[in-house]
Design an enzyme around this catalytic site. Sequence first.
Site, PDB file in Angstrom:
ATOM      1  N   SER A 267     -44.420   0.622  34.615  1.00  5.75           N
ATOM      2  CA  SER A 267     -46.249   1.096  33.865  1.00  5.75           C
ATOM      3  C   SER A 267     -46.465  -0.281  33.455  1.00  5.75           C
ATOM      4  O   SER A 267     -46.367  -1.538  34.261  1.00  5.75           O
ATOM      5  CB  SER A 267     -46.095   1.707  33.857  1.00  5.75           C
ATOM      6  OG  SER A 267     -48.053   1.956  34.140  1.00  5.75           O
TER       7      SER A 267
ATOM      8  N   ASP B   5     -47.738   6.529  45.415  1.00  4.27           N
ATOM      9  CA  ASP B   5     -48.405   5.716  43.199  1.00  4.27           C
ATOM     10  C   ASP B   5     -49.759   5.629  43.942  1.00  4.27           C
ATOM     11  O   ASP B   5     -50.621   4.882  44.188  1.00  4.27           O
ATOM     12  CB  ASP B   5     -47.321   4.495  42.530  1.00  4.27           C
ATOM     13  CG  ASP B   5     -48.068   4.610  41.920  1.00  4.27           C
ATOM     14  OD1 ASP B   5     -49.034   4.990  40.708  1.00  4.27           O
ATOM     15  OD2 ASP B   5     -47.352   3.708  41.064  1.00  4.27           O
TER      16      ASP B   5
ATOM     17  N   HIS C 133     -45.682   7.771  40.893  1.00  5.82           N
ATOM     18  CA  HIS C 133     -45.718   7.030  39.739  1.00  5.82           C
ATOM     19  C   HIS C 133     -44.168   6.897  39.095  1.00  5.82           C
ATOM     20  O   HIS C 133     -43.777   5.832  38.292  1.00  5.82           O
ATOM     21  CB  HIS C 133     -46.907   6.811  38.861  1.00  5.82           C
ATOM     22  CG  HIS C 133     -47.193   5.518  37.689  1.00  5.82           C
ATOM     23  ND1 HIS C 133     -47.476   3.651  38.534  1.00  5.82           N
ATOM     24  CD2 HIS C 133     -46.962   6.073  36.179  1.00  5.82           C
ATOM     25  CE1 HIS C 133     -47.458   3.133  37.141  1.00  5.82           C
ATOM     26  NE2 HIS C 133     -47.200   4.122  36.413  1.00  5.82           N
TER      27      HIS C 133
END
Length: 383
Positions: A201, A321, A351
């Site tokens: 991320s 996502d 995600h």
Amino acid sequence: MIKHQLNFKILQRIKSSRKFRPECCSPTKRKKSIEVMAPQVRLQGVDDKLQKLLDTNMDEAPARRRAREAFKDIQLNIDHILFKTPTDGLKIKESYEVNSRGLEIFSKSWLPETSQPKAILCYCHGYGDTCTFFFEGIARKLASYGYGVFAMDYPGFGLSEGLHCYIPSFEMLVDDVIEHFSKVKEQPEFNALPSFLFGQSMGGAVALKIHLKQPSGWNGAILVAPMCRIADDISPPWLLAQVLIGVAKFLPKQKLVPQKNLAEAAFKDLKKREMTAYNVVAYKDKPRLQTAVEMLRTTQEIESRLEEVSLPLLILHGEADIVTDPSVSKALYEKASSSDKKLILYEDAYHSLLEGEPDEMIVQVFNDIISWLNEHSSKFTAR
């Protein structure tokens, strides 16, 4: 006219927040307002004493460290596939070290106990996160396959010193990470080993920024749902973003950026989503203004420099996502100048590929990572 109205609404919210209540308020009234604002999240199996720690203000590191120490055993015993990897045969170390900016940084390492690592992985965690909860299970798994894993909490994140989840400068954060991992790589027992960046991320953005600052410094990177652009479903509308950027110049630390529930957006498996509450040192409030501005600027910069990415890449992204944009992972794969690059998109996955998916998906993602690492670490070791 619209801009002025938005500014007025934001200033009204600032004035009404408890941190901006006039000092003339009586202690009783001020205490009541704090009690109303305090989060009340009751965790299963947690007694009143531990609950008090959970409800403590986590803005500063000492409170986060106390909470983590109290909850450590509870966290590692939750029913999650990540915590089912045994620690037998692993050498695990935690430490605090003051960096060149005078900040006390928490770091952790996981190593095979009786053999030299095949390679070292330097982990960059995501927004609001830490290397002491879900990543503990990820690191154990990687180390059990013979890899040396190193991680740190960024300043202001997890157990490291600093205002919780406040990023005054993304460049400075990246430099702090480079400083720490450079010391790891310089150690005699590791300096001849292949070294890989591993970013999840926002950590994907950190890893890419490290590579752009050190183009020849790493043998490859694994990027899981990298934050090359924040998805439209999560980011505020353009006009509001411009207003927030302006307000950030005057109130950079304030928590005013609107945001959806990240656990709900990131975790597909409902049971695992509930487990995120046990990550007691994770940041769960609205993003601070300057933090949001720095993340926006960084994603814009990275998106404009994808062609400069030249190291071997493994990019993993869930097609469903809605936190980071999978289309930019596709663009990274297509535009990166790397001759050795691989993109895997997981159908219907969210995600948090390694934490929030059904067990079978988590195993699949792990297998893809281990397969790539085995291929690339042996390639560099054979040279």
